[in-house]
Scaffold this active site. Sequence first.
Site, PDB file in Angstrom:
ATOM      1  N   TRP A 153      43.006  44.428  47.598  1.00  0.00           N
ATOM      2  CA  TRP A 153      41.981  45.094  48.397  1.00  0.00           C
ATOM      3  C   TRP A 153      40.572  44.570  48.169  1.00  0.00           C
ATOM      4  O   TRP A 153      39.651  44.939  48.885  1.00  0.00           O
ATOM      5  CB  TRP A 153      41.978  46.597  48.127  1.00  0.00           C
ATOM      6  CG  TRP A 153      42.152  47.008  46.684  1.00  0.00           C
ATOM      7  CD1 TRP A 153      43.276  47.501  46.105  1.00  0.00           C
ATOM      8  CD2 TRP A 153      41.158  46.971  45.654  1.00  0.00           C
ATOM      9  NE1 TRP A 153      43.060  47.765  44.772  1.00  0.00           N
ATOM     10  CE2 TRP A 153      41.767  47.454  44.469  1.00  0.00           C
ATOM     11  CE3 TRP A 153      39.812  46.583  45.604  1.00  0.00           C
ATOM     12  CZ2 TRP A 153      41.078  47.554  43.246  1.00  0.00           C
ATOM     13  CZ3 TRP A 153      39.125  46.677  44.395  1.00  0.00           C
ATOM     14  CH2 TRP A 153      39.766  47.161  43.232  1.00  0.00           C
ATOM     15  N   ASN A 154      40.356  43.718  47.168  1.00  0.00           N
ATOM     16  CA  ASN A 154      38.971  43.418  46.804  1.00  0.00           C
ATOM     17  C   ASN A 154      38.256  42.485  47.781  1.00  0.00           C
ATOM     18  O   ASN A 154      37.039  42.576  47.937  1.00  0.00           O
ATOM     19  CB  ASN A 154      38.894  42.877  45.371  1.00  0.00           C
ATOM     20  CG  ASN A 154      39.812  41.696  45.129  1.00  0.00           C
ATOM     21  OD1 ASN A 154      40.786  41.487  45.841  1.00  0.00           O
ATOM     22  ND2 ASN A 154      39.505  40.916  44.106  1.00  0.00           N
ATOM     23  N   LYS A 177      50.764  40.857  54.413  1.00  0.00           N
ATOM     24  CA  LYS A 177      50.702  42.292  54.150  1.00  0.00           C
ATOM     25  C   LYS A 177      49.417  42.566  53.368  1.00  0.00           C
ATOM     26  O   LYS A 177      49.332  42.313  52.162  1.00  0.00           O
ATOM     27  CB  LYS A 177      51.939  42.735  53.359  1.00  0.00           C
ATOM     28  CG  LYS A 177      52.162  44.252  53.355  1.00  0.00           C
ATOM     29  CD  LYS A 177      51.291  44.949  52.332  1.00  0.00           C
ATOM     30  CE  LYS A 177      51.487  46.453  52.339  1.00  0.00           C
ATOM     31  NZ  LYS A 177      50.531  47.135  51.412  1.00  0.00           N
ATOM     32  N   GLY A 226      47.355  40.098  42.935  1.00  0.00           N
ATOM     33  CA  GLY A 226      47.190  41.499  42.567  1.00  0.00           C
ATOM     34  C   GLY A 226      47.290  41.690  41.066  1.00  0.00           C
ATOM     35  O   GLY A 226      47.045  40.758  40.283  1.00  0.00           O
ATOM     36  N   SER A 227      47.677  42.882  40.658  1.00  0.00           N
ATOM     37  CA  SER A 227      47.731  43.210  39.243  1.00  0.00           C
ATOM     38  C   SER A 227      48.908  42.526  38.560  1.00  0.00           C
ATOM     39  O   SER A 227      49.913  42.183  39.192  1.00  0.00           O
ATOM     40  CB  SER A 227      47.851  44.730  39.061  1.00  0.00           C
ATOM     41  OG  SER A 227      49.131  45.177  39.470  1.00  0.00           O
ATOM     42  N   GLU A 248      49.079  35.133  41.507  1.00  0.00           N
ATOM     43  CA  GLU A 248      47.706  35.088  40.994  1.00  0.00           C
ATOM     44  C   GLU A 248      47.359  36.499  40.582  1.00  0.00           C
ATOM     45  O   GLU A 248      47.179  37.385  41.419  1.00  0.00           O
ATOM     46  CB  GLU A 248      46.755  34.559  42.073  1.00  0.00           C
ATOM     47  CG  GLU A 248      45.478  33.974  41.506  1.00  0.00           C
ATOM     48  CD  GLU A 248      44.330  34.953  41.522  1.00  0.00           C
ATOM     49  OE1 GLU A 248      44.166  35.664  40.501  1.00  0.00           O
ATOM     50  OE2 GLU A 248      43.632  35.026  42.528  1.00  0.00           O
ATOM     51  N   LEU A 249      47.263  36.720  39.257  1.00  0.00           N
ATOM     52  CA  LEU A 249      47.233  38.078  38.725  1.00  0.00           C
ATOM     53  C   LEU A 249      45.903  38.388  38.041  1.00  0.00           C
ATOM     54  O   LEU A 249      44.881  37.805  38.360  1.00  0.00           O
ATOM     55  CB  LEU A 249      48.426  38.258  37.773  1.00  0.00           C
ATOM     56  CG  LEU A 249      49.791  37.858  38.377  1.00  0.00           C
ATOM     57  CD1 LEU A 249      50.903  38.019  37.360  1.00  0.00           C
ATOM     58  CD2 LEU A 249      50.081  38.680  39.628  1.00  0.00           C
ATOM     59  N   GLU A 380      41.714  44.666  31.644  1.00  0.00           N
ATOM     60  CA  GLU A 380      40.926  44.301  32.820  1.00  0.00           C
ATOM     61  C   GLU A 380      40.179  45.531  33.330  1.00  0.00           C
ATOM     62  O   GLU A 380      40.778  46.567  33.597  1.00  0.00           O
ATOM     63  CB  GLU A 380      41.829  43.746  33.907  1.00  0.00           C
ATOM     64  CG  GLU A 380      41.062  43.193  35.092  1.00  0.00           C
ATOM     65  CD  GLU A 380      41.957  42.521  36.119  1.00  0.00           C
ATOM     66  OE1 GLU A 380      41.537  41.520  36.718  1.00  0.00           O
ATOM     67  OE2 GLU A 380      43.089  43.003  36.317  1.00  0.00           O
TER      68      GLU A 380
END
Length: 521
Positions: A153-154, A177, A226-227, A248-249, A380
Amino acid sequence: MTTAKTPPKSQPQKPADSPIVEVRNPANGSIAGVVPNVPADEVARLAGELRAVQPAWEALGPKGRAVYLRRWLDWIVDNQDHILGLVHREAGKSWGDAQIELLVCMEVINYYTKHGAEFLADETRRPHGPASATKGLRIRYRPYELVGVICPWNYPLGMPMLDVPQALMAGAAVLTKPSEETPLGWAEVVRGWSEIGAPPVLGCVTGRGETGRAVVDTVDMVQFTGSTKTGRQVGIRCAERLIPVSLELGGKDAMIVLSDAPLQRTIRGAIWGGLFNSGQSCVAVERIYVEAPLYDEFTTRLVEQVNKLRQGHDAAGSFSADIGALANEAQMEIVERHVNDAVARGARILTGGKRAERGLFYAPTVLVDVDHTMACMREETFGPLLPIMKVSSEDEAIAMANDTTYGLGASVWTANKDRAERVSRRIEAGGVNINNAMIHVFQFPLPMGGWKQSGLGHRMGGADGIRKYCRAQAVVSEKVHLPTETHWYPYSSRKARITGAVLRLVEMHDWRRRLGRRPKL
């Protein structure tokens, strides 16, 4: 700053199986839009439609595909006020933070349409030995039929644009998505793909977690951002399906400020690198280690500059705020927990340290007297928090920077090139910036990816940024057309003797063995 109150935590939420998802502006709680909560069977139906048209899309070749991508960029720029307005509202960003996302669209599309044909061209290889001398060797790059891109969402526009253009240029169909928190801007950009008359190889499904799981279950390759927690679940599911995945976390990027750092640039870099987008970047500066000789002046001047920042949800096009809101209440709770934990363990707040009365705004915060027992230095944060730790030497700074389960990015600040090289070489992270912050993400010839628990694979990296969406196909052809091969049937002792003698002669490394003699003992 806006005056509308954020909805209380107790406000009724739509159930997980609701057919719609309400998107709220975190700056004021207003409804920014509504999108469908797409069920799994609808995801599968759309995936089938995308697969059906993919072969024709691949057949256009990279130059033909580039034409549509450039038309798409034109459409995005022509409609930028509308698109960025959606991003501005759904994410609660400042207008300045929102408009930077347009730059990503321009840079990525232009880079990969310019170099796509070159990166996707067949590659030739030399035969490895005499036995293969009559063979022509090539590597051909063929796309995965359907690539799934799942975004956080960032950065509602910028994040999918770091992946989707490359997959389309590769010749894949793409099913995206976006996060249920911020789906509006991206859904509109996907609609623009249809509006320019492009082949229907780009789709978007909105919804909650079940929608995302359905995407993973129906595509041929997944790019997930995401996370670390969710990324691990995605990776496990892809392993079960035996499909490739790029993850990519999360990150906990360290900033090392050495005693000879250019102070003014370093302070500005710390503020932008740590507070841009309210600190909600995977490669944001999350920890600062400052050598003792520079610590007091750095900290004092940093706080002075942080106090000049303007926080709020400014009007579109006004650029009257620097920092916007946090994305949701869950993110606010993480920031509050990290600050409270640090203070309870002995840290001091030099500025900030509290949320606003209205809206999901948390004041830019500087913490000192921090250490690695504190959550703000281990987990984080993803918020507007700058924890600063004094270190005695570059060796201690490196040890602290590497003392983490994450390894996404880092930065080193010094006026000495040799020192920068020495320190950066010891950092355990996928990207290191020298006298800059976060900028490695946008250097497309370089790979952008994480070490440790910050991910698997890379995005960008020149040719690799587009080839990751392809399957490498080995192609062997005959330079000389012979009626048979020596190793084909039928076998015979005569053929075996001749073949063995030739192989020994050309493959062995000493004359005794080449002539078939036994070595001396």
